[in-house]
Design a protein around this motif. Structure first.
Motif, short mmCIF file in Angstrom:
data_model
loop_
_atom_site.label_atom_id
_atom_site.label_comp_id
_atom_site.label_asym_id
_atom_site.label_seq_id
_atom_site.Cartn_x
_atom_site.Cartn_y
_atom_site.Cartn_z
N ARG A 1 0.69 -1.24 0.01
CA ARG A 1 0.57 0.08 -0.25
C ARG A 1 0.88 1.11 -0.24
N GLN A 2 1.49 1.18 0.41
CA GLN A 2 3.03 1.90 0.74
C GLN A 2 3.46 2.75 -0.49
N ALA A 3 4.08 1.38 -1.43
CA ALA A 3 4.31 1.57 -2.81
C ALA A 3 3.20 2.31 -3.60
N PHE A 4 1.85 1.38 -3.53
CA PHE A 4 0.64 1.54 -4.46
C PHE A 4 0.72 4.16 -4.24
N ILE A 5 0.62 4.32 -2.86
CA ILE A 5 0.68 5.53 -2.72
C ILE A 5 1.75 6.59 -3.31
N ARG A 6 3.13 6.48 -3.02
CA ARG A 6 4.38 6.70 -3.65
C ARG A 6 4.16 6.81 -4.59
N ASP A 7 3.99 5.70 -5.62
CA ASP A 7 3.84 5.53 -6.80
C ASP A 7 3.39 6.94 -8.07
N LEU A 8 1.81 6.21 -7.29
CA LEU A 8 0.60 7.31 -7.31
C LEU A 8 0.98 8.73 -7.19
N LYS A 9 1.65 9.37 -6.05
CA LYS A 9 1.35 10.70 -5.51
C LYS A 9 2.72 11.37 -6.90
N GLN A 10 4.22 10.62 -6.91
CA GLN A 10 4.90 10.85 -8.31
C GLN A 10 3.98 10.95 -9.49
N GLN A 11 3.26 9.96 -9.99
CA GLN A 11 2.24 10.30 -10.90
C GLN A 11 1.70 11.62 -11.38
N VAL A 12 0.71 11.99 -10.00
CA VAL A 12 0.28 13.15 -9.66
C VAL A 12 0.90 14.11 -9.83
N ILE A 13 2.64 14.07 -9.32
CA ILE A 13 3.11 15.07 -9.18
C ILE A 13 3.21 15.99 -10.64
N THR A 14 4.06 14.48 -11.49
CA THR A 14 4.41 15.11 -12.46
C THR A 14 3.50 15.27 -13.61
N ALA A 15 2.20 14.74 -13.35
CA ALA A 15 0.68 15.24 -14.44
C ALA A 15 0.88 16.95 -14.09
N GLN A 16 -0.10 16.94 -12.86
CA GLN A 16 0.41 18.19 -12.57
C GLN A 16 1.01 19.48 -12.97
N GLN A 17 2.60 18.98 -13.02
CA GLN A 17 3.78 19.69 -13.56
C GLN A 17 3.83 20.24 -15.27
N THR A 18 2.68 19.22 -15.81
CA THR A 18 2.69 19.16 -16.80
C THR A 18 1.27 19.86 -17.59
N GLY A 19 0.88 20.41 -16.44
CA GLY A 19 -0.29 20.97 -16.50
C GLY A 19 -1.94 20.53 -16.58
N ASP A 20 -2.18 18.90 -16.04
CA ASP A 20 -3.07 17.93 -16.31
C ASP A 20 -3.75 18.57 -15.18
N ASP A 21 -5.38 18.29 -15.07
CA ASP A 21 -6.11 17.98 -14.01
C ASP A 21 -5.98 16.89 -13.77
N ILE A 22 -6.45 16.63 -12.54
CA ILE A 22 -6.11 15.56 -12.03
C ILE A 22 -7.97 14.83 -11.41
N ILE A 23 -8.61 13.61 -11.55
CA ILE A 23 -9.22 13.29 -11.35
C ILE A 23 -9.11 12.05 -10.77
N ILE A 24 -9.40 11.83 -9.39
CA ILE A 24 -9.06 10.20 -9.22
C ILE A 24 -9.86 9.58 -8.00
N ALA A 25 -10.59 8.58 -8.76
CA ALA A 25 -11.57 8.20 -7.82
C ALA A 25 -11.44 6.44 -8.03
N GLY A 26 -11.18 6.10 -6.53
CA GLY A 26 -11.50 4.19 -6.05
C GLY A 26 -11.93 3.78 -5.08
N ASP A 27 -12.02 2.45 -4.47
CA ASP A 27 -12.03 1.61 -3.65
C ASP A 27 -10.31 1.62 -2.58
N PHE A 28 -10.24 2.90 -2.15
CA PHE A 28 -8.80 2.92 -1.62
C PHE A 28 -8.75 1.97 -0.05
N ASN A 29 -10.20 1.38 0.25
CA ASN A 29 -9.87 0.24 1.63
C ASN A 29 -9.24 1.24 2.89
N GLU A 30 -9.17 2.58 2.65
CA GLU A 30 -8.87 3.19 3.89
C GLU A 30 -9.63 5.28 4.10
#
Length: 75
Positions: A1-30
């Motif tokens: 779970r920690q690796a998932f959050i770390r990797d997702l966070k890096q992908q979101v940051i990278t996408a935001q830096q290129t100007g993308d808007d982000i929507i995340i939806a999911g069953d995150f179980n927390e």
């Protein structure tokens, strides 16, 4: 779970830096309200907000866990 959050966070940051808007939806179980929640950390770090809470208010968000009152699914 920690690796998932770390990797997702890096992908979101990278996408935001290129100007993308982000929507995340999911069953995150927390929940996003606990201090040790990886999803809460992701939201704070990346400046994301929970749309249900924003629209309905924290006290009106529906439970998404069938056998309890917790909310584990987020947009």
């Amino acid at each position: 779970r920690q690796a998932f959050i770390r990797d997702l966070k890096q992908q979101v940051i990278t996408a935001q830096q290129t100007g993308d808007d982000i929507i995340i939806a999911g069953d995150f179980n927390e929940t996003m309200t606990e201090s040790n929640s990886g999803m809460a950390d992701l939201a704070v770090t990346c400046g994301l907000v929970d749309l249900f809470s924003l629209r309905l208010g924290d006290d009106q968000t529906p439970a998404t866990y069938q056998r309890g009152r917790k909310r584990l699914d987020y947009v």
